[in-house]
Design an enzyme around this catalytic site. Sequence first.
Site, short mmCIF file in Angstrom:
data_model
loop_
_atom_site.label_atom_id
_atom_site.label_comp_id
_atom_site.label_asym_id
_atom_site.label_seq_id
_atom_site.Cartn_x
_atom_site.Cartn_y
_atom_site.Cartn_z
N ARG A 258 -7.11 9.29 1.89
CA ARG A 258 -5.70 9.21 1.51
C ARG A 258 -5.40 7.78 1.12
NH1 ARG A 258 -0.06 9.33 4.11
NH2 ARG A 258 -0.93 8.15 5.81
N ASN B 267 0.81 -1.24 0.00
CA ASN B 267 0.00 0.00 0.00
C ASN B 267 0.83 1.28 0.00
OD1 ASN B 267 0.72 -0.55 2.63
ND2 ASN B 267 -1.19 0.17 3.52
N GLU C 202 4.19 -4.19 12.33
CA GLU C 202 3.19 -3.15 12.07
C GLU C 202 2.01 -3.86 11.44
OE1 GLU C 202 3.23 -0.16 12.94
OE2 GLU C 202 5.34 0.30 13.33
N LEU C 203 0.97 -4.08 12.22
CA LEU C 203 -0.12 -4.93 11.75
C LEU C 203 -1.38 -4.10 11.48
CD1 LEU C 203 0.66 -7.89 14.16
CD2 LEU C 203 1.60 -7.42 11.90
N CYS D 47 -3.33 1.36 6.87
CA CYS D 47 -3.68 0.83 8.19
C CYS D 47 -4.06 1.97 9.13
CB CYS D 47 -2.53 0.00 8.77
SG CYS D 47 -0.98 0.87 8.70
N SER E 107 -0.76 -7.74 7.27
CA SER E 107 -2.00 -8.10 7.96
C SER E 107 -1.71 -8.80 9.29
CB SER E 107 -2.83 -9.01 7.07
OG SER E 107 -2.13 -10.19 6.82
P1 ADP Z 1 -2.26 -7.88 2.47
O1 ADP Z 1 -3.46 -8.72 2.74
O2 ADP Z 1 -2.45 -6.46 2.77
O3 ADP Z 1 -1.59 -8.14 1.17
P2 ADP Z 1 -0.34 -9.54 3.76
O4 ADP Z 1 -0.06 -9.63 5.21
O5 ADP Z 1 -0.91 -10.74 3.09
O6 ADP Z 1 -1.23 -8.27 3.61
O7 ADP Z 1 0.95 -9.13 2.95
C1 ADP Z 1 1.95 -8.29 3.44
C2 ADP Z 1 3.28 -8.88 3.09
O8 ADP Z 1 3.38 -10.14 3.72
C3 ADP Z 1 3.53 -9.13 1.62
O9 ADP Z 1 4.88 -8.82 1.33
C4 ADP Z 1 3.27 -10.60 1.46
O10 ADP Z 1 3.99 -11.18 0.41
C5 ADP Z 1 3.81 -11.11 2.78
N1 ADP Z 1 3.31 -12.43 3.19
C6 ADP Z 1 2.07 -12.94 3.04
N2 ADP Z 1 2.01 -14.19 3.54
C7 ADP Z 1 3.24 -14.47 4.05
C8 ADP Z 1 3.83 -15.59 4.72
N3 ADP Z 1 3.15 -16.70 4.99
N4 ADP Z 1 5.14 -15.51 5.09
C9 ADP Z 1 5.85 -14.41 4.83
N5 ADP Z 1 5.35 -13.32 4.21
C10 ADP Z 1 4.07 -13.34 3.82
#
Ligand code: ADP
Length: 490
Positions: A288, A161, A260-261, A294, A239
């Site tokens: 924005r 994002n 940062e979740l 987040c 996330s």
């Molecule tokens: P969003 O739903 O906003 O895309 P995610 O948490 O899925 O949020 O993605 C954020 C980042 O985490 C991305 O770089 C994604 O590739 C990474 N990601 C998603 N799943 C995993 C995982 N199991 N292990 C490591 N990184 C991950």
Amino acid sequence: MAAKDEATLLAGVPTGLLVGGTWREATGGRRFDVLDPATGAVLTTVADATPEDGLAALDAAAGAQEEWAATAPRKRGEILRTAWQLIQDRKDDLALLMTLEMGKPLAEAAGEVTYGSEFFRWFAEEAVRISGRYGINPEGTGRTIVSQHPVGPCYFITPWNFPLAMATRKIGPALAAGCTVVVKPAELTPLTTLLTAAILQEAGLPAGVLNVVPTTSAGALTEPILADRRLRKLSFTGSTPVGKRLIAQAAENVLRTSMELGGNAPFVVFDDADLDAAVTGAMLAKFRNVGEACTAANRFIVHEAVADEFVSRLTEKVSAMTVGRGTDDGVQVGPLINAAAVAKADELVQDAIGRGADVRLGGGPVDGPGTFYAPTVLDRVDAGSDILRTEIFGPVVSVVRFTEEAEAVRIANDTEFGLVSYVFTRDLARGQRMIERLQTGMMGLNVGVISNASAPFGGVKQSGIGREGGFEGIHEYLDTKYTMTPSPFP
Ligand code: ADP
């Protein structure tokens, strides 16, 4: 410098893996597509790192660690400062690149270049201010020396994002502190990180200090890196479910973590608020980044006495917004990142409508091409609606009403998240009560945007661990060591 045209710009962006100072293809040669969410068109393809490539990147980072930690802080700071300058020189290119791969309007992308690059300038200045202390124990028999040392090789996982800022606010403090880095950018927006890495190389960053491994196999690439004892720190923005899984994986080697979740930001408007300021703040806090932040206001909690006027004024402003491709003049609302994001926002909106919300504007996706959602305003949202519990990540305003201050506090805190809260009131004491009562890592008091490189960004509760930016930011990358010595006197 004016932005190049799209094709020329894309032709100049590296699309390989950066490992040990060399740009190269992935093992096995696989590449993946990067799409423009406004059109669905393929912008370019990027090397798709394998778990083996991820470990090669960690090898490079671990190999460069000792020398980088021993590099003079001034030198580390000057490389960051040079990179900041190079980004200013290429500001239009970076803005256009972000708009192309992520979709946000060009003016906002330009704003992110200013904000995101500032982490390099801020931490260039912090690199030379890493300090410790010398003390005397209460008995007078010993002297204590407290010193700060780089944590060691770090692994960063960033989201799509804010393609620049989410990378720079990890890379900036890590490099300033003397840590080496492996970055795995989001697979949806790897290009900005790749160009930023090339800029850092141009600024003089030694080989191996920063390694970049875009991949479509985030989990498979991450697991062996986290399991490797040479890694010392994980920083993740994304996330909450993925963050929780990563914390569990990081536990095995007791890694330091920064997380940062998700958020579920309340935006509280009291009956004594300056409504002009509240509406202006609401537009910023909600729209924005197309609502894909987040920090986006997720729940507007508005006093009954001003709710009709607040909602009317806000609806009028939102209805005047132009939706379109972020590169087009005057566009304020770009596409959402992909079809899944549109489906998720719409599911929340339809659930709220099904529970009786009053639709003041919008209420559904915009017909294709591209993944657009109509700016939407929902009033009198029922307390049981999913939209009040879930991050919307789209251009949707959802309003609930209250009458008592304590009720506003209860609603605002009724979430497992605690990233940011916005409060609008003219009453100073009430503002101070909100600072004390709201369960939040950050607060906008009569303001709708809080992000700043000089401030500690981060959340409480399930919104995360640690802070990015500010004086605090560099301490995420430093270990504290304490040494006892005897008194020098007999
Ligand atoms: P969003 O739903 O906003 O895309 P995610 O948490 O899925 O949020 O993605 C954020 C980042 O985490 C991305 O770089 C994604 O590739 C990474 N990601 C998603 N799943 C995993 C995982 N199991 N292990 C490591 N990184 C991950």
